[in-house]
Scaffold this active site. Structure first.
Site, PDB file in Angstrom:
ATOM      1  N   HIS A 179       1.473   9.487  -1.710  1.00 29.54           N
ATOM      2  CA  HIS A 179      -0.002   8.761  -1.641  1.00 29.54           C
ATOM      3  C   HIS A 179       0.233   7.236  -1.509  1.00 29.54           C
ATOM      4  O   HIS A 179      -0.862   6.436  -1.428  1.00 29.54           O
ATOM      5  CB  HIS A 179      -0.492   9.115  -2.742  1.00 29.54           C
ATOM      6  CG  HIS A 179      -2.224   9.329  -2.508  1.00 29.54           C
ATOM      7  ND1 HIS A 179      -2.876   8.624  -1.741  1.00 29.54           N
ATOM      8  CD2 HIS A 179      -2.937  10.464  -3.016  1.00 29.54           C
ATOM      9  CE1 HIS A 179      -4.119   9.034  -1.788  1.00 29.54           C
ATOM     10  NE2 HIS A 179      -4.220  10.220  -2.514  1.00 29.54           N
ATOM     11  N   ARG A 180       1.364   6.639  -1.598  1.00 28.98           N
ATOM     12  CA  ARG A 180       1.766   5.327  -1.493  1.00 28.98           C
ATOM     13  C   ARG A 180       1.411   4.905  -0.079  1.00 28.98           C
ATOM     14  O   ARG A 180       1.424   3.441   0.204  1.00 28.98           O
ATOM     15  CB  ARG A 180       3.166   4.961  -2.179  1.00 28.98           C
ATOM     16  CG  ARG A 180       3.390   5.002  -3.688  1.00 28.98           C
ATOM     17  CD  ARG A 180       4.894   5.152  -3.940  1.00 28.98           C
ATOM     18  NE  ARG A 180       5.678   6.094  -3.348  1.00 28.98           N
ATOM     19  CZ  ARG A 180       6.968   6.039  -3.348  1.00 28.98           C
ATOM     20  NH1 ARG A 180       7.523   4.931  -4.272  1.00 28.98           N
ATOM     21  NH2 ARG A 180       7.641   6.712  -2.745  1.00 28.98           N
TER      22      ARG A 180
END
Length: 472
Positions: free
Chosen positions: A443-444
């Site tokens: 998700h980064r």
């Protein structure tokens, strides 16, 4: 006159610091040729046959099968430049006094040395040789060094003994960062462990023995015994097994997988999305390709082509995160890993430059790497450098999964089994070939919109392979 050269465990590449002896391919007294494989070792990434760069007679072996050695530790010694006569081997055995002909034997080194240590990795040159010094005076006492197994008879090395020793100042004799991490995670002070490796080097086996002994149920303490005086003996593992069940060491491939998956779960904030897709048209397209003649095209190759095109549209998922620089690094090429189950455990071979390959080329490379994995013949280069992983867990007969990302990659596409299911097709209920697709992503590197767009494009290509014609 023969000269003894010591062959040490070479650097196997890719940051590996240790290897376990699986099988000796030569015995003491055998004659070996230059670059002949002498031992089979298992690293954290592959099974490797190590060739010896010297030609001559094996005079000693260091370590029994199952022993773990650090890079740079002695593997064996070879007598080169002589005739192989018993009297020469006796003189050339480790610890033998130097002779007048030793200088002449120096000239034989260049002809008996190949310059190779591992085929495909290369070395900078022959290992440095220690020049033995003749002591004219016998008045100085010298502690005898432990002698290795010498020709003609091989004697089994005693099992390493790990015992608690008084704490000492100065650097701890340990090379492997994995050994340090194991001790740190289990709260073991390495200064209290006696190493069984060369020059007291602490090996992973030493730490495991010490941990097993410390974790076994303690006996009732006596007034005369202090906690710091507890001795850890070689019998500790058997006692631990008897009281705590079977203990299977996490090393080799299993240990590497455990470390990598744990790191992934610790460092990567992952999320998963999934979708069902009608794969009927994709299966029909593959059948038509194979019916046209030529090499057969695998389903995995078609899925790989779809992945490559999807990554071209959503390059955020072909990236890695550099937390030290606080940057997302988008990678220019797609090196596609695929999960393969082998008798040694799960491995992820990597197809390099998958984006430049055709379906036929991908099929051939998948077949080559899969066969090499089953034969334990993958090299470290075959198992590293991936930028995205394709995981076909449908071969295990399951529909879905939430896989763990292969660190340091940013995403993994999972493909479940393709089975007949009721499906609404063109407004009518029909039986279609349905597959579940799942995408686990970091998700980064992106938000859910990017991940959902990638997965939706993959599903569209599975349902309508003609979509790919726009990119041909």
């Amino acid at each position: 006159m023969a000269q003894v050269l010591e062959f040490k465990l070479p650097d196997l590449g890719e940051g590996l610091t240790e290897a376990e002896i699986v099988r000796w391919l030569v015995a003491v007294g055998d004659v070996v040729a230059i670059d002949q494989p002498v031992v089979e070792v298992e690293t954290a990434k592959a099974m490797v046959e190590v060739p010896c760069p010297y030609g001559g007679v094996v005079t000693a072996r260091y370590g029994e099968e199952g022993t773990e050695l650090p890079v740079g530790a002695p593997l064996l010694t070879v007598a080169v430049g002589g005739t192989g006569a018993p009297e020469e081997l006796a003189e050339a055995a480790p610890g033998a006094a130097p002779t007048v002909g030793e200088t002449a034997a120096e000239s034989a080194v260049s002809s008996e040395y190949s310059g190779n240590v591992l085929v495909g990795y290369g070395t900078a040159g022959p290992a440095a040789r220690r020049r033995r010094v003749r002591h004219e005076s016998h008045a100085v006492a010298k502690a005898p060094a432990p002698a290795p197994v010498a020709a003609p008879a091989a004697v089994a090395a005693p099992a390493p003994v790990v015992e608690a020793v008084p704490g000492h100042d100065g650097p701890v004799p340990v090379i492997s960062p994995l050994v340090r991490k194991l001790a740190r995670d289990r709260g073991l002070d390495l200064r209290e462990v006696r190493g069984s490796g060369p020059e007291g080097l602490i090996l992973r086996a030493d730490v495991e023995l010490a941990i097993a002994a410390l974790e076994r149920p303690a006996a009732a303490p006596t007034p005369a015994a202090a906690p710091s005086s507890v001795a850890v003996s070689a019998a500790a593992p058997s006692a631990a097994v008897a009281t705590a069940g079977e203990r299977v060491p996490l090393r080799g491939v299993r240990g590497a997988v455990a470390d990598k998956l744990s790191r992934s779960r610790t460092e990567i904030p992952d999320a998963t999305c999934w979708v069902d897709a009608d794969a009927t048209e994709l299966m029909a397209a593959r059948a038509a390709m194979n019916a046209a003649g030529g090499p057969k095209i695998s389903l995995l190759a078609l899925l790989a082509r779809i992945c490559v095109h999807a990554l071209a549209r959503f390059p955020e998922l072909n990236s890695t995160v550099d937390m030290a620089a606080r940057e997302i690094v988008r990678l220019p090429a797609v090196h596609l890993g695929f999960a393969a189950q082998t008798p040694r455990g799960l491995v992820v071979p990597v197809v390099k430059d998958a984006g430049t390959r055709t379906a036929e080329s991908l099929t051939a490379e998948f077949a080559r790497l899969t066969e090499a994995a089953r034969e334990s013949a993958l090299t470290p280069a075959d198992l590293t450098g991936g930028t995205f992983t394709l995981n076909n867990y449908g071969v295990f007969g399951v529909d879905g999964s939430t896989p763990i990302i292969n660190h340091p990659e940013a995403a993994m596409l999972g493909v479940g089994r393709i089975i007949p299911k009721p499906w609404v097709h063109q407004g009518e209920l029909a039986v279609r070939q349905v597959v579940q697709l799942s995408l686990t992503f970091d998700h980064r590197v992106c938000d859910g919109g990017t991940a959902g767009g990638f997965l939706r494009y993959v599903a569209d290509c599975v349902e309508q392979p003609a979509v790919l014609l726009r990119t041909l």
